[in-house]
Motif scaffolding. Structure first.
Motif, PDB file in Angstrom:
ATOM      1  N   ARG A  98      -9.267 -10.849  12.569  1.00 41.80           N
ATOM      2  CA  ARG A  98      -8.513 -11.864  11.839  1.00 41.80           C
ATOM      3  C   ARG A  98      -8.393 -11.485  10.357  1.00 41.80           C
ATOM      4  O   ARG A  98      -7.322 -11.611   9.758  1.00 41.80           O
ATOM      5  CB  ARG A  98      -9.222 -13.213  11.977  1.00 41.80           C
ATOM      6  N   GLU A  99      -9.465 -11.023   9.762  1.00 36.75           N
ATOM      7  CA  GLU A  99      -9.438 -10.610   8.349  1.00 36.75           C
ATOM      8  C   GLU A  99      -8.498  -9.420   8.143  1.00 36.75           C
ATOM      9  O   GLU A  99      -7.792  -9.348   7.146  1.00 36.75           O
ATOM     10  CB  GLU A  99     -10.848 -10.251   7.862  1.00 36.75           C
ATOM     11  N   LEU A 119      -5.791  -8.786   9.881  1.00 40.14           N
ATOM     12  CA  LEU A 119      -4.426  -9.325   9.889  1.00 40.14           C
ATOM     13  C   LEU A 119      -4.081 -10.001   8.565  1.00 40.14           C
ATOM     14  O   LEU A 119      -2.972  -9.844   8.045  1.00 40.14           O
ATOM     15  CB  LEU A 119      -4.263 -10.326  11.037  1.00 40.14           C
ATOM     16  N   GLU A 120      -5.019 -10.750   8.008  1.00 37.80           N
ATOM     17  CA  GLU A 120      -4.789 -11.433   6.730  1.00 37.80           C
ATOM     18  C   GLU A 120      -4.530 -10.427   5.616  1.00 37.80           C
ATOM     19  O   GLU A 120      -3.627 -10.604   4.807  1.00 37.80           O
ATOM     20  CB  GLU A 120      -5.989 -12.309   6.365  1.00 37.80           C
ATOM     21  N   MET A 135      -3.464  -7.331   5.901  1.00 39.91           N
ATOM     22  CA  MET A 135      -2.208  -6.596   6.133  1.00 39.91           C
ATOM     23  C   MET A 135      -0.985  -7.442   5.762  1.00 39.91           C
ATOM     24  O   MET A 135       0.029  -6.910   5.327  1.00 39.91           O
ATOM     25  CB  MET A 135      -2.111  -6.140   7.586  1.00 39.91           C
ATOM     26  N   ARG A 136      -1.086  -8.774   5.916  1.00 40.96           N
ATOM     27  CA  ARG A 136       0.033  -9.643   5.588  1.00 40.96           C
ATOM     28  C   ARG A 136       0.153  -9.932   4.104  1.00 40.96           C
ATOM     29  O   ARG A 136       1.229 -10.258   3.629  1.00 40.96           O
ATOM     30  CB  ARG A 136      -0.110 -10.979   6.338  1.00 40.96           C
ATOM     31  N   ASP A 137      -0.945  -9.794   3.376  1.00 41.11           N
ATOM     32  CA  ASP A 137      -0.953 -10.142   1.952  1.00 41.11           C
ATOM     33  C   ASP A 137      -1.085  -8.855   1.122  1.00 41.11           C
ATOM     34  O   ASP A 137      -2.171  -8.279   1.031  1.00 41.11           O
ATOM     35  CB  ASP A 137      -2.135 -11.079   1.668  1.00 41.11           C
ATOM     36  N   PRO A 138      -0.007  -8.381   0.492  1.00 35.37           N
ATOM     37  CA  PRO A 138      -0.051  -7.115  -0.248  1.00 35.37           C
ATOM     38  C   PRO A 138      -0.976  -7.153  -1.479  1.00 35.37           C
ATOM     39  O   PRO A 138      -1.557  -6.149  -1.847  1.00 35.37           O
ATOM     40  CB  PRO A 138       1.400  -6.865  -0.662  1.00 35.37           C
ATOM     41  N   ARG A 151      -3.851  -8.839  -1.760  1.00 34.43           N
ATOM     42  CA  ARG A 151      -5.210  -8.679  -1.240  1.00 34.43           C
ATOM     43  C   ARG A 151      -5.460  -7.235  -0.807  1.00 34.43           C
ATOM     44  O   ARG A 151      -6.533  -6.687  -1.036  1.00 34.43           O
ATOM     45  CB  ARG A 151      -5.414  -9.634  -0.056  1.00 34.43           C
TER      46      ARG A 151
END
Length: 173
Positions: free
Chosen positions: A6-7, A9-10, A12-15, A17
């Motif tokens: 889950r982390e 995915l998070e 990868m979706r937030d550039p 971060r």
């Protein structure tokens, strides 16, 4: 595994971060790599030379020729040693006693007082190693000049005194 997935995915979706996750450690490594140095050099010292003989001047010249030490104006009294060490102007003071040269030439072992600021114990221990190396080099030079032979006798006795942290404890630092 579920939490890690889950982390991932998070991130990868937030550039933003992702940039912090990848560039943050690199930035810190570069900053600390160039900003933090454990080199011990340009150590300020002064000399209280009570002898003013050729031998004492030769010993002082060995410290002057070292890249580790930077000489300050000479000392004139023992009280000045304490005052200048305490103020932080000096990291080391050398006291050469009266008759140092005469004692050295007659085969006695004159004692040289070396006072170190041990407020940072590891730095003071490194300075002590530098002093031992310079003294040993001076002794070898004297032996070569006197006999033409090379060896390791040490005609000079150094007694470093750690000021402001006599027990050499890191807690005080």
């Amino acid at each position: 595994l579920a939490f890690a997935g889950r982390e991932l995915l998070e991130v990868m979706r937030d550039p933003v971060r992702l940039a912090f996750a990848l560039l943050g450690p690199v930035f810190l490594m570069v900053t600390f790599g160039f900003g933090v140095s454990f080199d011990v050099d340009n150590l300020t010292y002064a000399v209280l030379d009570r002898d003013h003989s050729l031998e004492s001047r030769t010993l002082i010249e060995n410290f002057q020729g070292s890249r580790y030490f930077t000489q300050r104006p000479p000392l004139y009294t023992e009280a000045e040693i304490d005052r200048r060490l305490r103020s932080g102007e000096l990291r080391m003071a050398i006291e050469i006693p009266t008759d140092f040269g005469r004692d050295l030439l007659t085969g006695r072992q004159p004692e040289i007082g070396v006072y170190l600021d041990a407020s940072m114990p590891f730095r003071a221990e490194t300075i002590r190693g530098y002093i031992d190396g310079i003294a040993l080099d001076y002794a070898r030079q004297r032996l070569r000049e006197a006999t033409g032979a090379s060896g390791d006798p040490l005609p000079v006795s150094l007694q470093p005194r750690f000021r402001y942290n006599q027990d050499f404890r890191s807690v005080v630092a």
